[in-house]
Design an enzyme around this catalytic site. Structure first.
Site, short mmCIF file in Angstrom:
data_model
loop_
_atom_site.label_atom_id
_atom_site.label_comp_id
_atom_site.label_asym_id
_atom_site.label_seq_id
_atom_site.Cartn_x
_atom_site.Cartn_y
_atom_site.Cartn_z
N LYS A 72 0.83 -1.21 0.00
CA LYS A 72 0.00 0.00 0.00
C LYS A 72 0.87 1.26 0.00
O LYS A 72 0.63 2.18 -0.78
CB LYS A 72 -0.92 0.03 1.23
CG LYS A 72 -1.89 -1.13 1.32
CD LYS A 72 -2.86 -0.94 2.47
CE LYS A 72 -2.23 -0.98 3.84
NZ LYS A 72 -1.66 -2.26 4.24
N ARG B 54 -9.75 0.80 9.02
CA ARG B 54 -9.26 -0.56 9.25
C ARG B 54 -10.25 -1.38 10.06
O ARG B 54 -9.98 -2.53 10.35
CB ARG B 54 -7.96 -0.46 10.05
CG ARG B 54 -6.72 -1.03 9.36
CD ARG B 54 -5.62 -0.85 10.37
NE ARG B 54 -4.36 -1.42 10.04
CZ ARG B 54 -3.37 -0.77 9.44
NH1 ARG B 54 -3.55 0.44 9.00
NH2 ARG B 54 -2.20 -1.35 9.27
N ARG C 93 11.31 -5.52 4.57
CA ARG C 93 11.07 -4.12 4.18
C ARG C 93 11.98 -3.16 4.94
O ARG C 93 12.23 -3.33 6.13
CB ARG C 93 9.61 -3.86 4.53
CG ARG C 93 9.10 -2.51 4.28
CD ARG C 93 7.64 -2.58 4.12
NE ARG C 93 6.89 -2.91 5.33
CZ ARG C 93 5.57 -2.95 5.37
NH1 ARG C 93 4.87 -2.72 4.30
NH2 ARG C 93 4.95 -3.25 6.48
N ARG D 269 11.10 -1.21 10.54
CA ARG D 269 10.01 -0.94 11.47
C ARG D 269 9.97 -1.97 12.60
O ARG D 269 10.17 -3.14 12.39
CB ARG D 269 8.67 -0.98 10.72
CG ARG D 269 8.36 0.32 10.02
CD ARG D 269 7.17 0.19 9.12
NE ARG D 269 6.00 -0.45 9.76
CZ ARG D 269 4.81 -0.51 9.20
NH1 ARG D 269 4.61 0.03 8.00
NH2 ARG D 269 3.81 -1.08 9.80
N ARG E 88 -0.63 -8.89 12.94
CA ARG E 88 -1.23 -7.90 12.04
C ARG E 88 -2.05 -8.57 10.95
O ARG E 88 -3.10 -8.07 10.56
CB ARG E 88 -0.12 -7.02 11.44
CG ARG E 88 0.46 -6.05 12.47
CD ARG E 88 1.82 -5.52 12.09
NE ARG E 88 1.80 -4.71 10.90
CZ ARG E 88 2.86 -4.50 10.13
NH1 ARG E 88 4.02 -5.05 10.42
NH2 ARG E 88 2.75 -3.73 9.07
P1 AMP Z 1 0.69 0.53 8.95
O1 AMP Z 1 1.82 1.46 8.75
O2 AMP Z 1 -0.54 0.94 8.17
O3 AMP Z 1 1.06 -0.91 8.71
O4 AMP Z 1 0.26 0.64 10.48
C1 AMP Z 1 1.16 0.28 11.51
C2 AMP Z 1 0.42 0.11 12.83
O5 AMP Z 1 -0.21 1.34 13.21
C3 AMP Z 1 -0.71 -0.90 12.83
O6 AMP Z 1 -0.26 -2.24 13.02
C4 AMP Z 1 -1.56 -0.40 14.00
O7 AMP Z 1 -0.96 -0.71 15.24
C5 AMP Z 1 -1.47 1.10 13.82
N1 AMP Z 1 -2.52 1.61 12.91
C6 AMP Z 1 -2.35 2.20 11.69
N2 AMP Z 1 -3.51 2.54 11.14
C7 AMP Z 1 -4.47 2.15 12.03
C8 AMP Z 1 -5.88 2.19 12.03
N3 AMP Z 1 -6.56 2.71 11.01
N4 AMP Z 1 -6.53 1.68 13.11
C9 AMP Z 1 -5.88 1.16 14.16
N5 AMP Z 1 -4.55 1.06 14.20
C10 AMP Z 1 -3.83 1.55 13.16
#
Ligand code: AMP
Length: 209
Positions: free
Chosen positions: A13, A88, A127, A155, A166
């Protein structure tokens, strides 16, 4: 263009969003990036989010909804935005929908990047992000230039354990929002297996229909 990118962790994404915003000239709003920035700055929101994120769990809805609705109300989003990683959960999708009805605007597309579970762990764990440009590399599939390797970041939640949580959360919490957008007739499914260039082409074709 008001659009949302949906897909499991490691689906690509962020990589695709970086390319698409150049074409559509709209702000890229990544809930994950915003939360990571808050953690780094040590804000109250960041402190609340940190434990959830490290474990690969979702940050509570009220925290994320407030953060994103405030962001999309900013003037640079007037002509469009690309949401990456939000919504999400069902309550998040509902809150976004209500805010958009209130603002009298509509979503144009929801792009679902589909990648089988068995590919996600390797994709996410390999990554690396360049903090200077935001470019996302993969040690095997999209190797970074040798001269920047030392500055790349890994990360905290791109570990086997956190990725597994996740992926589970994606299936239990995020996948249920897909029918909501399918019923609205704006869902576009894209096969996310292939090179980043191949996937960009598929996305561009899907958005043109
Ligand atoms: P991402 O960078 O989108 O993979 O997000 C990394 C982490 O941030 C996720 O595993 C969640 O812990 C938190 N996070 C990001 N977006 C959301 C969301 N919309 N709702 C809840 N947690 C989020």
């Amino acid at each position: 263009m008001r659009m949302i990118l949906v897909g499991p962790p490691g689906a690509g994404k962020g990589t695709q969003a970086g390319r698409l915003i150049e074409t559509y000239k709209i702000p890229h709003i990544s809930s994950g990036d915003m939360l990571r920035a808050a953690v780094k700055e040590g804000t109250e929101l960041g402190q609340e989010a940190d434990t959830f994120m490290k474990a690969g769990k979702l940050v509570p809805d009220d925290v994320v909804i407030g953060m994103i609705l405030e962001r999309v109300a900013k003037p640079d989003c007037e002509n469009g935005f690309m949401l990456d990683g939000f919504p999400r959960t069902r309550p998040q999708a509902q809150a976004l929908d209500e805010a958009m009805v209130k603002a009298n605007v509509e979503l144009d597309a929801v792009l679902l990047i589909e990648v089988p579970d068995q590919l996600l762990e390797e994709r996410a764990c390999g990554r690396r992000t360049d903090p200077e440009t935001g470019t996302i590399y993969h040690l095997k599939y999209n190797p970074p230039p040798a001269d920047i390797v030392d500055r790349l970041q890994h990360r905290k939640d791109d570990t086997v354990e956190a990725v597994s949580t996740r992926v589970q959360k994606y299936h239990s919490e995020t996948a249920p929002i897909v029918p909501f957008y399918e019923n609205k007739g704006i869902l576009k499914r894209v096969d996310g297996v292939g090179t980043p260039d191949e996937i960009t082409k598929r996305i561009t074709a899907a958005l043109a229909t």
